[in-house]
Design an enzyme around this catalytic site. Structure first.
Site, PDB file in Angstrom:
ATOM      1  CG  ASN A 241      -1.712   1.225   1.428  1.00  0.00           C
ATOM      2  OD1 ASN A 241      -1.788   2.063   0.516  1.00  0.00           O
ATOM      3  ND2 ASN A 241      -2.334   1.363   2.595  1.00  0.00           N
TER       4      ASN A 241
ATOM      5  CE  LYS B 190      -0.164   3.300   4.657  1.00  0.00           C
ATOM      6  NZ  LYS B 190      -0.078   3.378   6.104  1.00  0.00           N
TER       7      LYS B 190
ATOM      8  CG  HIS C 298      -5.874   1.921   5.191  1.00  0.00           C
ATOM      9  ND1 HIS C 298      -5.435   2.911   6.039  1.00  0.00           N
ATOM     10  CD2 HIS C 298      -4.862   1.030   5.085  1.00  0.00           C
ATOM     11  CE1 HIS C 298      -4.196   2.626   6.422  1.00  0.00           C
ATOM     12  NE2 HIS C 298      -3.821   1.490   5.853  1.00  0.00           N
TER      13      HIS C 298
ATOM     14  CD  GLU D 255      -2.818   5.561   6.695  1.00  0.00           C
ATOM     15  OE1 GLU D 255      -2.819   5.584   5.446  1.00  0.00           O
ATOM     16  OE2 GLU D 255      -1.875   5.093   7.366  1.00  0.00           O
TER      17      GLU D 255
ATOM     18  CD  GLU E 209      -3.547  -2.434   7.401  1.00  0.00           C
ATOM     19  OE1 GLU E 209      -2.404  -2.589   6.960  1.00  0.00           O
ATOM     20  OE2 GLU E 209      -4.242  -1.446   7.138  1.00  0.00           O
TER      21      GLU E 209
ATOM     22  N   GLY F  52       2.440   2.348  10.801  1.00  0.00           N
ATOM     23  CA  GLY F  52       3.384   3.450  10.638  1.00  0.00           C
ATOM     24  C   GLY F  52       4.106   3.849  11.917  1.00  0.00           C
TER      25      GLY F  52
ATOM     26  CB  SER G 239       5.225  -1.636  12.151  1.00  0.00           C
ATOM     27  OG  SER G 239       4.825  -0.296  12.344  1.00  0.00           O
TER      28      SER G 239
HETATM   29  P1  PGA Z   1       2.828   0.370   7.664  1.00  0.00           P
HETATM   30  O1  PGA Z   1       1.354   0.556   7.035  1.00  0.00           O
HETATM   31  O2  PGA Z   1       3.390  -0.910   7.087  1.00  0.00           O
HETATM   32  O3  PGA Z   1       3.593   1.575   7.222  1.00  0.00           O
HETATM   33  O4  PGA Z   1       2.673   0.273   9.144  1.00  0.00           O
HETATM   34  C1  PGA Z   1       0.489  -0.526   6.842  1.00  0.00           C
HETATM   35  C2  PGA Z   1      -0.804  -0.058   6.252  1.00  0.00           C
HETATM   36  O5  PGA Z   1      -1.267   1.039   6.605  1.00  0.00           O
HETATM   37  O6  PGA Z   1      -1.410  -0.732   5.398  1.00  0.00           O
END
Ligand code: PGA
Length: 252
Positions: A9, A11, A97, A99, A169, A175, A215
Site C-alpha cells: 500500500n 499510500k 483502511h 486512514e 491492521e 506506521g 509495521s
Molecule cells: P505500515 O502501514 O506498514 O507503514 O505500518 C500498513 C498499512 O497502513 O497498510
C-alpha cells in the site's frame, strides 16, 4: 490451499517515474514465485494505468487500488468508481483502511457500500479492520474487530464474498514501527476466522486469506507469516523500497 498475499500500500507516495521504477525493480527481484503467492501493488490512482502495462503477463503480480467510491457513478467531484478501476484492469481494491476511516470519516455503512461496488465490478476487496490502542488497553479488541466485520460483511452472502481478503491492521501498529507480535496477530486472525466460520461456514473460513498489516518489515515478516492463520501482509512503509518489499515477499 489458501492463497498467500503480500500487498504493498504505497499510500500517497511516489511520483509517476519513481513508481514505475519501483514496480520494475520489484518485478525483476521476484521471478519464479510459488503459484499460490500473489503480490499486489496498490499505488495512487494515477499510476494504475501505466503499471498495468508493466505488470502484464506477470503471473504472480496483481494491481490494487487504495479506495473506490461507494456509488457506481455520478456527481462526486474528485472520486473514482470501482467500475473505472475494473475497466483498466485493476484486480484488487483496499476498502476501509483506518486512514480513510480517520481522515475521510468513512463509516462501516460506507465501507459496506464500497464492498458492494467491488463485488458488482468483480474486484477482489481487501477489507481492513483493526482496533485503536485504547480499545486494546480496555481488552475489547476482539469484540471491536468482530463488530466491524459484522457491520460491514454480514449483509453479504458467502457467494458474494468468494474473493474477499481481510487485512487485520491494529491502528496502533500502522506506521509506528511497533508491530503486533506474532502471537497477538495470530490470536486475532484466529478470532476473525472463527467469526466467519460461525456466520458462514467452516470451508468459507478455511479458504479465506487473512493478512496482517502494521509495521511489517523484513525483520519481522517471517515470524508473522509462519503463524498458521496469517496468510501474508499489507505493507505500507516497507513497500516503498524494492529491497525491503522483496525481502518481505520472500519471507514465506
Ligand atoms: P505500515 O502501514 O506498514 O507503514 O505500518 C500498513 C498499512 O497502513 O497498510
Amino acid at each position: 490451499m489458501r492463497k498467500k498475499i503480500v500487498a504493498g500500500n504505497w499510500k500517497m507516495n511516489k511520483q509517476m517515474e519513481e513508481g514505475l521504477k519501483l514496480t520494475f525493480a520489484i518485478k525483476e527481484a521476484n521471478k519464479n514465485l510459488p503459484e499460490e503467492l500473489e503480490v499486489v501493488l496498490a499505488p495512487p490512482f494515477i499510476h494504475l494505468y501505466a503499471m498495468e502495462e508493466l505488470l502484464k503477463n506477470q503471473p504472480n503480480f496483481f494491481l490494487g487500488a487504495q479506495n473506490c467510491h461507494e456509488e457506481e457513478n455520478g456527481a462526486y467531484t474528485g472520486e473514482v468508481s470501482a467500475g473505472m478501476l475494473a475497466s483498466i484492469g485493476v484486480d484488487y481494491v483496499i476498502i476501509g483502511h483506518s486512514e480513510r476511516r480517520k481522515y475521510c470519516h468513512e463509516t462501516d455503512a460506507a465501507v459496506a457500500n464500497k464492498l458492494q461496488r467491488a463485488i458488482d465490478n468483480d474486484l477482489n476487496p481487501i477489507l481492513c479492520v483493526g482496533e485503536h490502542l485504547e480499545i486494546r488497553n480496555e481488552n475489547k479488541h476482539f469484540q471491536y474487530v468482530q463488530q466491524q466485520i459484522e457491520n460491514t460483511l454480514f449483509s453479504f452472502t458467502a457467494d458474494q464474498m468468494q474473493d474477499l481478503v481481510i487485512a487485520y491492521e491494529p491502528v496502533w501498529a500502522i506506521g509506528t514501527g511497533h508491530n503486533a507480535t506474532p502471537d497477538q496477530a495470530e490470536e486475532m486472525h484466529q478470532h476473525i476466522r472463527q467469526t466467519l466460520q460461525d456466520h458462514y461456514s467452516k470451508s468459507f473460513a478455511n479458504n479465506l486469506t487473512i493478512i496482517y498489516g502494521g509495521s511489517c518489515k523484513p525483520s519481522n515478516a517471517s515470524d508473522l507469516f509462519q503463524q498458521p492463520d496469517i496468510d501474508g501482509g499489507l505493507i505500507g512503509g516497507a513497500s516503498l523500497s524494492a529491497d525491503d518489499f522483496s525481502a518481505i515477499i520472500q519471507s514465506f
